[in-house]
Design a protein around this motif. Structure first.
Motif, PDB file in Angstrom:
ATOM      1  N   LEU A  88     135.084   7.230 -28.007  1.00  0.00           N
ATOM      2  CA  LEU A  88     134.238   6.885 -29.153  1.00  0.00           C
ATOM      3  C   LEU A  88     133.096   5.981 -28.716  1.00  0.00           C
ATOM      4  N   LEU A  89     133.387   4.984 -27.888  1.00  0.00           N
ATOM      5  CA  LEU A  89     132.343   4.088 -27.399  1.00  0.00           C
ATOM      6  C   LEU A  89     131.344   4.827 -26.519  1.00  0.00           C
ATOM      7  N   MET A  92     128.978   6.491 -28.824  1.00  0.00           N
ATOM      8  CA  MET A  92     128.097   5.514 -29.478  1.00  0.00           C
ATOM      9  C   MET A  92     127.020   4.995 -28.528  1.00  0.00           C
ATOM     10  N   THR A  95     124.398   7.727 -27.716  1.00  0.00           N
ATOM     11  CA  THR A  95     123.438   7.929 -28.799  1.00  0.00           C
ATOM     12  C   THR A  95     122.442   6.774 -28.864  1.00  0.00           C
ATOM     13  N   LEU A  96     122.923   5.550 -28.630  1.00  0.00           N
ATOM     14  CA  LEU A  96     122.059   4.366 -28.647  1.00  0.00           C
ATOM     15  C   LEU A  96     120.905   4.507 -27.659  1.00  0.00           C
ATOM     16  N   VAL A 284     129.126  13.841 -30.993  1.00  0.00           N
ATOM     17  CA  VAL A 284     130.368  13.346 -31.597  1.00  0.00           C
ATOM     18  C   VAL A 284     131.469  14.394 -31.485  1.00  0.00           C
ATOM     19  N   TRP A 288     133.408  12.924 -27.994  1.00  0.00           N
ATOM     20  CA  TRP A 288     134.563  12.198 -28.527  1.00  0.00           C
ATOM     21  C   TRP A 288     135.765  13.115 -28.743  1.00  0.00           C
TER      22      TRP A 288
END
Length: 568
Positions: A88-89, A92, A95-96, A284, A288
């Motif tokens: 999950l990280l 994230m 995407t950042l 995602v 993920w």
């Protein structure tokens, strides 16, 4: 004179040339593959990104991930918790960093110019190039093992081929032939441009995904359930310095760090997106969800295989060889192993091409824009595999490989300054025209280097590099504090560098932060994007090109018109 004339002709022949009508300027800072991508070249939909992340998830490394945590004494549940949180990280942070490519359609190579400066951007660029060279070679070697299994499934005698290599060569003929074939089969695919990756992504991700499910189904059916590995509980050795909480923290850090190199250059591929929703949806769903599923399938299959064969085989090539009895099994067993190993090999091939070779090509294009584009750079990166000699690294220099696997200690601070600069200091505004020139550029800073980023980057990895050293050295009783910092290296590096960079920019502010071109000089944006960003589209601006200057009539907020001159 004749020789000089001939060399000049060769130079002119190998130089790249762009289409001026498409704003594809080619000079010391720009070529077709470095300019902001126009809408016509942004062809990636959600399945492209699903496939992009799938090939980095449907691989041997991710399959074996639970083993890393079970070996430390953690339970199956704790190991899967690490994988779920870690993946999950990854989604994230990816995407950042990729968002700049989604909004301004530039890649990592150019993106770093506004943070590090035009010349300073070579620092992160050279790090990436080094990693691309080495990991391309290592992936070719690992893929060669799978090709060797494929050959053994067809010709069982290949497993017993005599070793004709010298004793000084830390490998065997069996392994070396697999490497040569994998490298050779991969090379033609380097000619495919990233815009055309959809079909390979579809074929490879579906093939390998179905193959993994079939492998798990066969193992469960044959074993009539899972083996004892599945019920592994917490069994941390009494001599361990760490409790389960610290081991879980270390595992999450390892998960993110293992793919940190792919996070840093996320904009290299996000810039090909047809829209942000395509990137987010595909990332995602695959980075993920598929990433977690592959580790789960690997755990279940390995556990069931333990019940069948009485031993634990985490490495798929080893398990596949056992499944066909090293080539001595039935024709059905060999046929099944062939198709399964081919799926793993294809995934390894396209993961290497896209994640290492193409990424290396983009980075090399940033060093030599006049002569290298993505295709040429990818070929150079692949040829470099022979210079790197992965058989030496994997079979002899295991410490070196371990250091490379922990290179996120240096990459996390890099990601931190990138995020802080883009989101906080610039408020997601970039002056594109200043990224491709040195004259009168906001991003030239001091002699081409933004000095503020250097101490910020150093501050990010200074606290954790000591832990990296003692961990690689495998000391018996290392300083507890150093190891604790290393177990949180990614988060520490990210936030320390972010904070230091922010403070330095507040104390020593730089003019031009948050500014952007009023006119879309490269034909980069659609009408909808231009309206959202507040940018006037080139075709709507009354643009007149004179020599190397673009004279643009821009209407200001009061309704009056002025000429804005933008130099290339």
């Amino acid at each position: 004179m004749a020789l000089r004339h001939r060399l000049q002709k060769i130079r002119e022949k190998i130089q790249l040339h762009g289409d001026d009508e498409q704003h594809e300027q080619t000079d010391s800072w720009s070529n077709r593959d470095l300019i902001p991508l126009p809408p016509a070249r942004r062809t990636w939909g959600w399945f492209h990104f699903f496939g992009y992340w799938a090939i980095s998830s449907l691989n041997i490394s991710n399959w074996q991930t639970p083993n890393s945590f079970l070996t430390l004494g953690l339970s199956v549940g704790q190991s899967m918790l690490i994988i779920v949180v870690g993946r999950l990280l990854i989604a994230m942070f990816s995407t950042l960093i990729a968002w700049c490519g989604l909004e301004w359609h530039i890649g990592f190579t150019v993106q770093n110019r506004y943070t590090w400066g035009m010349r300073g951007s070579y620092i992160p660029l050279l790090q990436r190039i080094l990693l691309n060279f080495i990991w391309t070679a290592v992936q070719c070697w690992n893929g060669g093992r799978l090709i060797a299994v494929c050959i053994t499934a067809i010709w069982p005698s290949f497993a017993r081929i005599p070793n004709t290599l010298s004793a000084s060569m830390p490998t065997t003929t069996y392994q070396f032939v697999g490497f040569i074939l994998f490298w050779t089969f991969s090379t033609p695919f380097l000619l495919i441009r990233p815009e055309k990756f959809k079909l390979p992504f579809q074929v490879v991700s579906l093939y390998c995904g179905i193959g993994m499910l079939c492998m798990m189904t066969w193992a469960l059916a044959t074993a009539h359930g899972v083996g004892p590995l599945w019920s592994t509980g917490t069994a941390i050795p009494s001599t361990s310095m760490w409790n389960s909480s610290w081991l879980i923290m270390a595992g999450i850090n390892q998960m993110i760090g293992g793919i940190a190199a792919g996070i840093t250059n996320g904009s290299d591929f996000s810039r090909y997106a047809r829209g942000p929703a395509h990137y987010v949806g595909g990332t995602v769903a695959s980075a993920w969800i598929v990433g977690v599923m592959v580790s789960f399938i690997g755990l279940v299959t390995t556990s069931a295989a333990q019940k069948i064969y009485g031993e634990v085989y985490w490495n798929p090539p080893d398990l596949l060889m056992v499944m066909m009895d090293s080539g001595n099994g039935s024709s059905k067993a060999r046929a099944g192993v062939f198709f399964l190993s081919l799926g793993f090999a294809l995934t390894a091939m396209f993961e290497n091409i896209c994640g290492n070779a193409v990424a290396g090509g983009i980075d090399l294009a940033g060093l030599f824009p006049h002569y290298i584009n993505i295709r040429r750079g990818a070929i150079i990166t692949f040829i470099a595999a022979w210079v790197v000699q992965p058989w030496q690294l994997i079979n002899k220099a295991t410490t070196f490989i371990q250091v490379l696997s922990s290179f996120s200690v240096f990459l996390a601070p890099l990601i931190g300054v990138m995020a802080t600069d883009y989101y906080i200091l610039r408020s997601r505004k970039v002056k594109l025209s200043h990224l491709y020139r040195t004259h009168d550029s906001d991003y030239w800073y001091w002699h081409g280097v933004n000095w503020r980023v250097v101490p910020a980057w150093l501050a990010g990895w200074a606290p954790t590099v000591g832990g990296l050293v003692v961990t690689v050295q495998a000391k018996e009783n290392p300083p507890r504090g150093l190891v604790q910092l290393y177990y949180m290296a990614f988060l520490i590096g990210f936030f320390v560098s972010s904070t230091v960079f922010l403070v330095l920019n507040k104390i020593f502010p730089r003019a031009g932060m948050g500014e952007y071109d009023e006119v879309d000089l490269y034909g980069t944006f659609t009408a909808k994007e231009a309206a959202r960003l507040g940018v006037m589209r080139l075709e709507d601006s009354g643009d007149v090109i004179e020599g190397e200057e673009r004279v643009v009539d821009v209407e200001d907020k009061k309704g009056t018109t002025e000429e804005v001159v933008e130099k290339n």
